[in-house]
Scaffold this active site. Structure first.
Site, PDB file in Angstrom:
ATOM      1  N   GLU A  33       0.696  -1.200   0.294  1.00  0.00           N
ATOM      2  CA  GLU A  33       0.154   0.148  -0.355  1.00  0.00           C
ATOM      3  C   GLU A  33       1.223   1.476   0.193  1.00  0.00           C
ATOM      4  O   GLU A  33       1.767   1.993   0.785  1.00  0.00           O
ATOM      5  CB  GLU A  33      -0.840   0.328   1.531  1.00  0.00           C
ATOM      6  CG  GLU A  33      -1.790   0.576   1.191  1.00  0.00           C
ATOM      7  CD  GLU A  33      -2.522   0.957   0.052  1.00  0.00           C
ATOM      8  OE1 GLU A  33      -3.644   0.507  -0.376  1.00  0.00           O
ATOM      9  OE2 GLU A  33      -2.458   2.431  -0.035  1.00  0.00           O
ATOM     10  N   GLY A  38      -6.736   1.289   3.742  1.00  0.00           N
ATOM     11  CA  GLY A  38      -8.032   1.267   4.105  1.00  0.00           C
ATOM     12  C   GLY A  38      -8.653   1.942   2.512  1.00  0.00           C
ATOM     13  O   GLY A  38     -10.124   1.650   2.136  1.00  0.00           O
ATOM     14  N   GLY A 177     -25.076  12.008 -10.423  1.00  0.00           N
ATOM     15  CA  GLY A 177     -24.566  10.643 -10.569  1.00  0.00           C
ATOM     16  C   GLY A 177     -24.031  10.462  -8.938  1.00  0.00           C
ATOM     17  O   GLY A 177     -24.208  11.687  -8.046  1.00  0.00           O
ATOM     18  N   GLU A 198     -26.344  18.191 -14.876  1.00  0.00           N
ATOM     19  CA  GLU A 198     -26.463  16.891 -15.834  1.00  0.00           C
ATOM     20  C   GLU A 198     -26.739  16.026 -17.506  1.00  0.00           C
ATOM     21  O   GLU A 198     -27.921  16.953 -17.275  1.00  0.00           O
ATOM     22  CB  GLU A 198     -27.328  15.784 -14.800  1.00  0.00           C
ATOM     23  CG  GLU A 198     -28.302  14.492 -15.242  1.00  0.00           C
ATOM     24  CD  GLU A 198     -26.757  13.351 -15.636  1.00  0.00           C
ATOM     25  OE1 GLU A 198     -25.559  13.368 -14.344  1.00  0.00           O
ATOM     26  OE2 GLU A 198     -26.530  12.801 -16.488  1.00  0.00           O
ATOM     27  N   ASP A 305     -12.800  -2.060  -8.418  1.00  0.00           N
ATOM     28  CA  ASP A 305     -12.679  -0.933  -9.073  1.00  0.00           C
ATOM     29  C   ASP A 305     -11.441  -0.865 -10.544  1.00  0.00           C
ATOM     30  O   ASP A 305     -11.881  -0.495 -11.650  1.00  0.00           O
ATOM     31  CB  ASP A 305     -12.849   0.938  -8.541  1.00  0.00           C
ATOM     32  CG  ASP A 305     -13.700   1.079  -7.403  1.00  0.00           C
ATOM     33  OD1 ASP A 305     -14.843   0.178  -7.576  1.00  0.00           O
ATOM     34  OD2 ASP A 305     -13.138   1.997  -6.783  1.00  0.00           O
ATOM     35  N   HIS A 437     -44.867  -1.777  14.476  1.00  0.00           N
ATOM     36  CA  HIS A 437     -44.613  -0.206  14.200  1.00  0.00           C
ATOM     37  C   HIS A 437     -44.641   0.766  15.775  1.00  0.00           C
ATOM     38  O   HIS A 437     -44.187   0.682  16.423  1.00  0.00           O
ATOM     39  CB  HIS A 437     -46.417  -0.400  14.748  1.00  0.00           C
ATOM     40  CG  HIS A 437     -47.772   0.781  14.637  1.00  0.00           C
ATOM     41  ND1 HIS A 437     -47.328   1.740  12.784  1.00  0.00           N
ATOM     42  CD2 HIS A 437     -47.553   1.515  15.432  1.00  0.00           C
ATOM     43  CE1 HIS A 437     -47.998   2.542  13.277  1.00  0.00           C
ATOM     44  NE2 HIS A 437     -48.515   2.477  14.790  1.00  0.00           N
TER      45      HIS A 437
HETATM   46  P1  NAD Z   1     -22.135   8.037 -11.515  1.00  0.00           P
HETATM   47  O1  NAD Z   1     -20.755   7.561 -13.078  1.00  0.00           O
HETATM   48  O2  NAD Z   1     -22.156   7.597 -10.492  1.00  0.00           O
HETATM   49  O3  NAD Z   1     -21.752   9.833 -12.732  1.00  0.00           O
HETATM   50  C1  NAD Z   1     -21.912  10.403 -13.130  1.00  0.00           C
HETATM   51  C2  NAD Z   1     -22.844  11.710 -13.839  1.00  0.00           C
HETATM   52  O4  NAD Z   1     -22.284  12.333 -14.489  1.00  0.00           O
HETATM   53  C3  NAD Z   1     -23.465  10.259 -15.336  1.00  0.00           C
HETATM   54  O5  NAD Z   1     -24.784  10.731 -14.580  1.00  0.00           O
HETATM   55  C4  NAD Z   1     -23.464  11.186 -15.974  1.00  0.00           C
HETATM   56  O6  NAD Z   1     -24.464  10.653 -16.584  1.00  0.00           O
HETATM   57  C5  NAD Z   1     -22.987  12.592 -15.373  1.00  0.00           C
HETATM   58  N1  NAD Z   1     -22.295  13.548 -16.696  1.00  0.00           N
HETATM   59  C6  NAD Z   1     -21.130  12.549 -17.240  1.00  0.00           C
HETATM   60  N2  NAD Z   1     -20.600  13.919 -18.065  1.00  0.00           N
HETATM   61  C7  NAD Z   1     -21.014  14.492 -17.887  1.00  0.00           C
HETATM   62  C8  NAD Z   1     -20.950  16.113 -18.146  1.00  0.00           C
HETATM   63  N3  NAD Z   1     -20.023  16.226 -19.076  1.00  0.00           N
HETATM   64  N4  NAD Z   1     -21.582  16.625 -17.813  1.00  0.00           N
HETATM   65  C9  NAD Z   1     -23.115  16.778 -17.309  1.00  0.00           C
HETATM   66  N5  NAD Z   1     -22.933  15.691 -16.773  1.00  0.00           N
HETATM   67  C10 NAD Z   1     -21.937  14.438 -16.634  1.00  0.00           C
HETATM   68  O7  NAD Z   1     -20.765   8.404 -10.951  1.00  0.00           O
HETATM   69  P2  NAD Z   1     -19.884   9.269  -9.494  1.00  0.00           P
HETATM   70  O8  NAD Z   1     -21.245   9.610  -8.803  1.00  0.00           O
HETATM   71  O9  NAD Z   1     -18.712  10.223 -10.762  1.00  0.00           O
HETATM   72  O10 NAD Z   1     -19.494   8.405  -8.757  1.00  0.00           O
HETATM   73  C11 NAD Z   1     -18.077   7.124  -9.830  1.00  0.00           C
HETATM   74  C12 NAD Z   1     -18.567   5.987  -8.897  1.00  0.00           C
HETATM   75  O11 NAD Z   1     -18.810   5.514  -7.365  1.00  0.00           O
HETATM   76  C13 NAD Z   1     -20.187   4.873  -9.631  1.00  0.00           C
HETATM   77  O12 NAD Z   1     -19.676   4.074  -9.375  1.00  0.00           O
HETATM   78  C14 NAD Z   1     -20.898   5.402  -8.061  1.00  0.00           C
HETATM   79  O13 NAD Z   1     -21.369   3.571  -8.323  1.00  0.00           O
HETATM   80  C15 NAD Z   1     -19.375   5.233  -6.961  1.00  0.00           C
HETATM   81  N6  NAD Z   1     -19.622   5.958  -5.795  1.00  0.00           N
HETATM   82  C16 NAD Z   1     -20.976   4.998  -4.695  1.00  0.00           C
HETATM   83  C17 NAD Z   1     -21.462   6.343  -4.157  1.00  0.00           C
HETATM   84  C18 NAD Z   1     -22.684   4.926  -3.173  1.00  0.00           C
HETATM   85  O14 NAD Z   1     -22.677   4.154  -3.391  1.00  0.00           O
HETATM   86  N7  NAD Z   1     -23.098   5.541  -1.923  1.00  0.00           N
HETATM   87  C19 NAD Z   1     -20.715   7.014  -3.560  1.00  0.00           C
HETATM   88  C20 NAD Z   1     -19.628   7.208  -4.335  1.00  0.00           C
HETATM   89  C21 NAD Z   1     -19.332   7.093  -5.148  1.00  0.00           C
END
Ligand code: NAD
Length: 459
Positions: A33, A38, A177, A198, A305, A437
């Site tokens: 690492e 972590g 996202g 978005e 990942d 409940h």
């Molecule tokens: P994501 O893929 O979840 O979302 C990225 C978003 O950006 C999409 O909705 C896409 O349509 C949009 N997008 C892409 N290019 C764009 C542009 N040029 N202009 C505007 N919108 C655009 O990616 P993320 O939110 O960066 O997350 C990355 C990864 O990490 C994902 O796989 C996610 O599931 C994971 N993650 C999960 C959690 C959780 O489980 N709570 C938390 C954080 C991250």
């Protein structure tokens, strides 16, 4: 013959789970690492974000407690303290990972690993050998190749998580996202003016349509500006702040922010991992692996990942455990095809299995049971916004195949549905247990009864 049976590169959720399980199965392991044990999850991802969201939720509750008779004067959010708390939590969990490896007598080799050949890894130049090498190096945020994305104040989630000394007045989030939404919730709860751009037609476009649409309405009500179909073209520094230029259906627009968060996905972290001439096959930005996690380089494997389309900590841990079990000759226990996914917004979102649209696309006949939770006593008390639960079952066999929850504690409630789907249970089997409940989960009974009615009507 080799120094180790297994060398794991990366001490995140995937790598540490793999090493711990392999160690239990009698394999001699080491973990390399370069940063804090972590990985992303603990230090720069899920746990850090959830710790920030815990602070902003406390602030929100205190600021909005009036209806419940709680009045706070002089409420103050101290950003350096909030980030200090985030570092404290990360440190506890990071030390926990280190302690677990130590207790299992698995050496943690500090430094940057490079794969020199099928059985050879160098750690900051010093070579060690292993029969098997596992890549569990995770992912890093994608940067948009657009003008102005390198300006000061245009940040990735990892840069933002390093800390801010004061709250910005405004924030533009590129990407609606999971990461974009969670940061939008954090900053908006603390009073920052937030705009989300978005590219697709709704927030959380990868999830069931109703979730993203509902969340969009809830965030708008909270004052967040939500702009779907916004194609970002670039960013420039102006007198009013950072101006993000975009078009919506060909019409140009501009969103101004003191800071900009770019949250448009993550790509496998593989820079400098392979010696020159050693290039494994890729599948887009991730490593290509087979169902035994083997890359195209003999005895080199990859999980998490770095090699998975689903970038979630629990997926990486499950893959790490399964990989170690395969290596140790034990049958893996977890079904890797059924991955729950959660968004820690308010109300929380949790999903597992198929959506109605996915079932339709695969020609799987399904019925959907739904409960809108307006009458749920806990929802009336807590006022978390519009909540609902949806459950899906095959119309022919009645087996449950999917669920979408949007309500407080959804991330905890989803596991009973994952268990039901993994074990091919029917609504009737989930209706056997009584639910307490008042509880949010009472609404699951209502959703299941609705599903049962629809399945019966289709007979
Ligand atoms: P994501 O893929 O979840 O979302 C990225 C978003 O950006 C999409 O909705 C896409 O349509 C949009 N997008 C892409 N290019 C764009 C542009 N040029 N202009 C505007 N919108 C655009 O990616 P993320 O939110 O960066 O997350 C990355 C990864 O990490 C994902 O796989 C996610 O599931 C994971 N993650 C999960 C959690 C959780 O489980 N709570 C938390 C954080 C991250």
């Amino acid at each position: 013959m080799y120094d180790y049976d297994l060398i794991v590169i990366g001490a995140g959720p995937g790598g540490s789970a793999a090493a711990l399980r392999a160690g239990k199965l009698g394999l001699k392991c080491a973990v390399v690492e370069a940063r804090e044990p972590g990985g992303t999850c603990v230090n720069r991802g899920c746990v850090s974000t959830k710790t920030l969201l815990h602070s902003s939720q406390l602030y929100h509750d205190a600021a909005n407690g009036g209806a419940a008779g709680i009045h706070m004067e002089a409420l103050r959010a101290d950003l350096p303290e909030i980030f200090q708390n985030k570092r404290r939590v990360a440190q506890i969990l990071s030390q926990g990972v280190e302690a677990m490896l130590k207790a299992a007598k698995i050496p943690l080799l500090r430094g940057r690993a490079r794969i020199e050949g099928p059985h050879r890894v160098s750690v900051d130049g010093a070579e060690v050998s292993a029969e098997h090498i596992l890549i569990a190096t995770g992912a890093a945020p994608v940067r948009l190749p657009l003008p102005g994305m390198d300006l000061p104040g245009v940040l990735t989630s990892e840069e933002l998580l390093e800390g801010l000394d004061r709250l910005p007045k405004s924030l533009v989030v590129i990407g609606g996202g999971v990461i974009g939404i969670e940061f939008a919730c954090f900053f908006s709860d603390l009073g920052v003016s937030v705009t989300i751009l978005e590219g697709l037609d709704r927030l959380l476009p990868m999830l069931d349509r109703e979730l993203g649409q509902n969340l969009g309405l809830i965030l708008k009500k909270q004052g967040v500006q939500v702009l779907p179909n916004a194609l970002v073209e670039g960013c420039e520094q102006t007198e009013g702040g950072l101006a993000v230029r975009y078009t919506v259906k060909g019409k140009p627009g501009e969103a101004l922010g003191e800071l900009v968060l770019v949250a448009v996905g993550r790509r496998a972290a593989l820079d400098g991992l392979f010696a020159p001439g050693l290039e494994p096959e890729r599948d887009g930005s991730i490593l290509k692996v087979n169902d035994r996690f083997e890359t195209s380089i003999p005895s080199v494997y990859a999980i998490g990942d770095a090699a998975s389309q689903v970038q979630l900590a629990h997926m990486a841990s499950a893959q790490g455990t399964a990989f170690a079990e395969l290596l140790g000759g034990v049958k893996p226990q977890t079904d890797l095809s059924l991955v729950p996914s959660c968004v820690y917004c308010r109300p929380e979102i949790a999903v597992v299995g198929l959506t109605e649209a996915e079932a339709k696309a695969r020609n799987i006949p399904v019925k959907v049971g739904k409960c809108v939770m307006g009458g749920n006593a806990r929802v009336v008390i807590d006022e978390p916004g519009r909540c609902f639960m949806k459950v899906l079952a095959r119309a022919d066999t009645r087996e449950l195949v999917g669920a979408q929850l949007m309500c407080p504690h959804a991330a905890d409630s989803i596991s009973q549905l994952s268990a039901a789907i993994a074990n091919r249970r029917t609504p009737e089997e989930l209706l056997l247990p009584m639910r307490p409940h008042p509880s949010f989960e009472e609404s699951l009974t209502e959703a299941l009864l609705d599903l049962q009615r629809k399945l019966d009507a289709a007979l």
